[in-house]
Enzyme design. Structure first.
Site, PDB file in Angstrom:
ATOM      1  N   ASP A   2       0.839  -1.199   0.000  1.00 44.30           N
ATOM      2  CA  ASP A   2       0.000   0.000   0.000  1.00 44.30           C
ATOM      3  C   ASP A   2       0.873   1.247   0.000  1.00 44.30           C
ATOM      4  O   ASP A   2       1.146   1.845   1.035  1.00 44.30           O
ATOM      5  CB  ASP A   2      -0.910  -0.032   1.242  1.00 44.30           C
ATOM      6  CG  ASP A   2      -2.108   0.876   1.073  1.00 44.30           C
ATOM      7  OD1 ASP A   2      -2.256   1.475  -0.009  1.00 44.30           O
ATOM      8  OD2 ASP A   2      -2.891   0.990   2.025  1.00 44.30           O
ATOM      9  N   TYR A  60       8.315  -5.009  -8.445  1.00 44.28           N
ATOM     10  CA  TYR A  60       7.416  -6.134  -8.726  1.00 44.28           C
ATOM     11  C   TYR A  60       7.017  -6.247 -10.205  1.00 44.28           C
ATOM     12  O   TYR A  60       6.241  -7.115 -10.576  1.00 44.28           O
ATOM     13  CB  TYR A  60       6.156  -6.077  -7.859  1.00 44.28           C
ATOM     14  CG  TYR A  60       5.433  -4.748  -7.878  1.00 44.28           C
ATOM     15  CD1 TYR A  60       4.854  -4.260  -9.038  1.00 44.28           C
ATOM     16  CD2 TYR A  60       5.317  -3.985  -6.718  1.00 44.28           C
ATOM     17  CE1 TYR A  60       4.194  -3.048  -9.057  1.00 44.28           C
ATOM     18  CE2 TYR A  60       4.655  -2.774  -6.724  1.00 44.28           C
ATOM     19  CZ  TYR A  60       4.100  -2.304  -7.893  1.00 44.28           C
ATOM     20  OH  TYR A  60       3.454  -1.107  -7.911  1.00 44.28           O
ATOM     21  N   LYS A  91      -8.164  -8.314  -2.575  1.00 42.41           N
ATOM     22  CA  LYS A  91      -8.064  -7.329  -1.491  1.00 42.41           C
ATOM     23  C   LYS A  91      -8.473  -7.926  -0.150  1.00 42.41           C
ATOM     24  O   LYS A  91      -9.336  -8.805  -0.082  1.00 42.41           O
ATOM     25  CB  LYS A  91      -8.986  -6.125  -1.798  1.00 42.41           C
ATOM     26  CG  LYS A  91      -8.712  -5.432  -3.123  1.00 42.41           C
ATOM     27  CD  LYS A  91      -7.390  -4.708  -3.164  1.00 42.41           C
ATOM     28  CE  LYS A  91      -7.421  -3.389  -2.450  1.00 42.41           C
ATOM     29  NZ  LYS A  91      -8.080  -2.321  -3.191  1.00 42.41           N
ATOM     30  N   CYS A  99     -35.414  18.866  -6.495  1.00 45.86           N
ATOM     31  CA  CYS A  99     -33.974  19.082  -6.404  1.00 45.86           C
ATOM     32  C   CYS A  99     -33.677  20.126  -5.328  1.00 45.86           C
ATOM     33  O   CYS A  99     -34.219  21.229  -5.385  1.00 45.86           O
ATOM     34  CB  CYS A  99     -33.445  19.553  -7.755  1.00 45.86           C
ATOM     35  SG  CYS A  99     -31.722  20.069  -7.689  1.00 45.86           S
TER      36      CYS A  99
END
Ligand code: IVH
Length: 707
Positions: free
Chosen positions: A129, A235, A323, A428
């Site tokens: 990560d 990698y 994951k 809205c």
């Protein structure tokens, strides 16, 4: 000296004139930006730039490599230089469940046409990560380091990368050209120490090791990067002058032998069960590693098979990231806001009592849509056991990676007395127009179109966003300001391209005299806008922000039609959703009926918005998009595969044809160039005969595309 009108210049004169203008504009730029001592007025500068553009428009082939029209602002750009990756930097498809992994393995097998019991070997390794980095070595010397950016163009961070101890500066025994790719990250211990130092010095602290790594690598001053404890794992690779090895595993071993840190947990696994066992092993080790990982990456080991599998638009078919489950936390729902998006969708957003989820403070989360709040799915079936969500409830929040946090569950035992079900607005909240829900659509949409300020602003933000016009200095914040600006309003995309002229016409209240705008920033902004008057067709289509037409569809459409004129003419003719142009549109592989409908509806000539688009295009030079790999013999050709293919699967045939720039259609029409027919070909081969379309067999096809 009076200047000769552009229309009367000869080619030789134009060449001399372009050289003079390049020199004059470069000198003006240096005086302005670097020396802070302008020598000519803004108006004179603009006039030189316009003249340069006009000459280039008349004699495009004379455009200089150092053309001032390609330069935005100063020669020494603020920020990082750009690097175009020679081999794109891709992302990975995600798997969350064991079934996703089995499906991935199955898909690989099917694509390659392997038997159900055939064993495919994979590597499994932690997904780090951090942020990815590409390192280019030539003759064993590190010459460039670039971030991923949008996958095609990244930032030049060479000086910064040189300060990372894990990254070798020189290699012995490496291929002449070697691009090594991997992840820059920070260990937990280094992260904690860095945050302590930052806090003690009154500087900002970082939310997690990934942010700290990204913030440290992307420093304009490499000395700061040098003071930050960054690490690197290799990698993958980009451009190579010769292969590293025959398999992924050996290639990584070769990188390790060259001096790159590689992850020690990388192993080989045969089949889905072995992959899942490896996933569980790495997950169990996760807390002891000392650095963040967010999953396990599986890659097909045999590089020849990787090459056959190839890529989708942004991910390889030969790899997947499995994951780890998302992280969870419980907190109180303080309120529900309704946001109006670019396409008018009313999206409910949970306002939460701030809570830390996996190291990040979360105070907002998505609630998806009104059904989700009410506890049902789009077909009316109960979700969460039918529990609805009410303001004041305790809710479970989760986040996975970078995605927006979500509300997963609600704790009814903590519901307060008198809590009321949430009433989703039917109008809205931004413009008061009725908000409708079409049958089968889970989303309620504002019907206000461009009269709705929220929609207009969101569309403008999309228009200037990265995959679209990507105008430097005109981001979401500036769009908000310009939209409401009384003197220089920008209400539609076309208004962006009249901004400089409107500013010039208003000598009393020049933009550069306003708070938040300096002379330099305004000049840069106008130059950035000017530079985008020339735009590739795919970016233009994407920028229009039409529902269902994302980057991939835009690129398919651009490649299919080539030019704006061909595109818009075809869409106009397809508007009744019948006839050859409509058939052609929906035959484009990857464009479904839903996107095709959205497209013709959005571009109807009678729409006010279409008039705006036409006005916009009038300000632009739209660059045609060539079909990919235009030197291949099948580039730009429409091909139909039918019958049984014996040397490769249908999916592989299609992917290879597309990689060579061909369009693969599902049915034969007068526009088909070639039909590749295997044994058992039926009606499609007959159609081809009737229409006089060339028919070849699989071997002839393979010879045509070079094996
Ligand atoms: S392979 C063509 N391997 O994950 C595939 N990526 O979600 C290239 N990442 O952009 C990527 N650990 O930044 C690969 N062991 C690993 C990785 C890894 C982390 C990152 C990488 C990539 C992102 C995709």
């Amino acid at each position: 000296m009076t200047e000769k009108a552009v229309e009367t210049l000869t080619e030789a004169e134009a060449r001399v004139e372009l050289a003079r203008l390049a020199k004059a504009l470069a000198a003006a730029n240096t005086a302005y930006h670097t020396l802070d001592a302008p020598e000519i007025s803004d108006a004179e500068y603009d006039a030189l730039k316009r003249r340069n553009l006009a000459i280039e428009a008349r004699f495009p082939w004379l455009k200089r490599a150092d053309s001032p029209s390609d330069q935005v602002g100063a020669a020494v750009a603020e920020g990082f230089g750009k690097v175009t990756h020679r081999v794109r930097m891709l992302s990975l498809e995600n798997a969350f469940a064991a079934e996703d992994v089995a499906e991935f393995v199955d898909r690989v097998r099917k694509f390659l046409g392997l038997a159900e019991d055939a064993v495919v070997r994979f590597t499994a390794e932690p997904k780090i990560d951090g942020l990815s980095l590409s390192l280019r070595y030539e003759q064993g010397v590190l010459i460039q380091a670039a971030t991923r950016g949008d996958g095609e163009v990244g930032e030049d961070v060479t000086q910064n990368a040189r300060t990372i101890a894990d990254i070798p500066q020189r290699l012995t025994g490496a291929p002449d050209v070697l691009e090594v790719r991997g992840e820059v990250y920070m260990s937990h211990a280094d992260f904690a120490a860095l945050n302590d130092r930052q806090a003690a010095a009154g500087e900002k602290t970082f939310a997690n090791p990934r942010n700290a790594a990204a913030g440290s690598l992307r420093q304009l001053d490499a000395r700061i990067t040098a003071s930050r404890p960054l690490r690197f794992f290799a990698y993958a690779w980009g451009e190579l002058s010769e292969p590293l090895a025959a398999t992924q595993f050996e290639a990584i071993a070769r990188l390790a032998a060259l001096g790159f840190p590689t992850n020690p947990l990388t192993t080989l696994c045969d089949g889905p069960e072995a992959l899942l066992a490896e996933y569980r092993r790495i997950e169990a080790l996760r807390a002891t590693l000392g650095y963040d990982i967010d999953g396990v990456v599986y890659k097909v080991n045999d590089l020849a098979l990787q090459a056959r599998l190839g890529f989708r638009s942004s991910t390889p078919r030969w790899a997947i990231a499995h994951k780890f489950p998302a992280e969870l936390a419980w907190t109180e729902l303080l309120g529900i806001d309704i946001q109006v998006g670019r396409t008018g969708a009313l999206s409910p957003v949970a306002r939460l009592k701030p809570v830390t989820v996996g190291g990040v403070v979360v105070s907002n989360a998505t609630l998806h849509n009104e059904d989700y709040i009410a506890g049902r799915d789009s077909r009316g079936e109960p979700i969460r056991g039918g529990k609805d969500i009410r303001v004041g409830d305790w809710v479970q929040v989760y986040r996975a990676g970078d995605v927006i946090p979500k509300v997963a569950d609600v704790d009814l035992s903590r519901r307060k007395d008198g809590a009321q079900p949430f009433v989703f607005p039917k109008f809205c909240p931004e413009c008061g127009s009725p908000a409708h829900r079409e049958d089968g659509d889970s989303v309620r949409r504002c019907t206000g179109g461009l009269i709705c300020p929220a929609q207009a602003v969101e569309r403008l933000k999309h228009f200037v966003s990265r995959g679209a016009f990507d105008i430097e200095g005109l981001g979401a914040k500036q769009i908000e300001l310009f939209y409401r600006d009384p003197i220089l309003p920008v209400k539609t995309p076309a208004d962006i391209f009249t901004l400089a002229a409107r500013d010039a016409a208003n000598p009393l209240q020049k933009l550069k005299n306003r708070e938040g705008f300096g002379e330099v920033s305004v000049a840069k902004l106008f130059a950035a806008i000017e530079a985008r008057r020339t735009i590739p067709l795919d970016r233009l289509i994407y920028a229009l922000g039409i529902r269902h037409i994302g980057e991939t569809s835009s690129s398919l459409l651009a490649r299919h039609y080539g030019t704006w004129e061909a595109f818009i003419t075809a869409i106009d003719r397809a508007r009744d959703q019948t006839g050859p142009e409509w058939e052609e549109l929906i035959a484009i592989d990857g464009i479904g009926v839903v996107s095709a409908r959205a497209l013709v509806d959005a571009l109807r000539p009678e729409n006010a918005e279409r008039a705006e688009i036409d006005r916009l295009v009038g300000f632009l030079t739209v660059l045609p998009v060539a079909a990919a790999a235009s030197d291949s013999p099948v580039a730009g050709k429409t091909v139909v595969f039918t019958g049984t293919l014996e040397k490769m699967t249908r999916a592989e045939a299609k992917a290879r044809a597309e990689a060579l720039g061909a369009k693969v259609a599902g049915s034969v029409s007068a526009r088909t160039d070639l039909v590749v027919a295997g044994p058992g070909a039926g009606s499609k081969a007959k159609d081809a005969e009737r229409l006089g379309v060339a028919i070849i067999d699989e071997d002839a096809w393979l010879r045509l595309i070079g094996g």
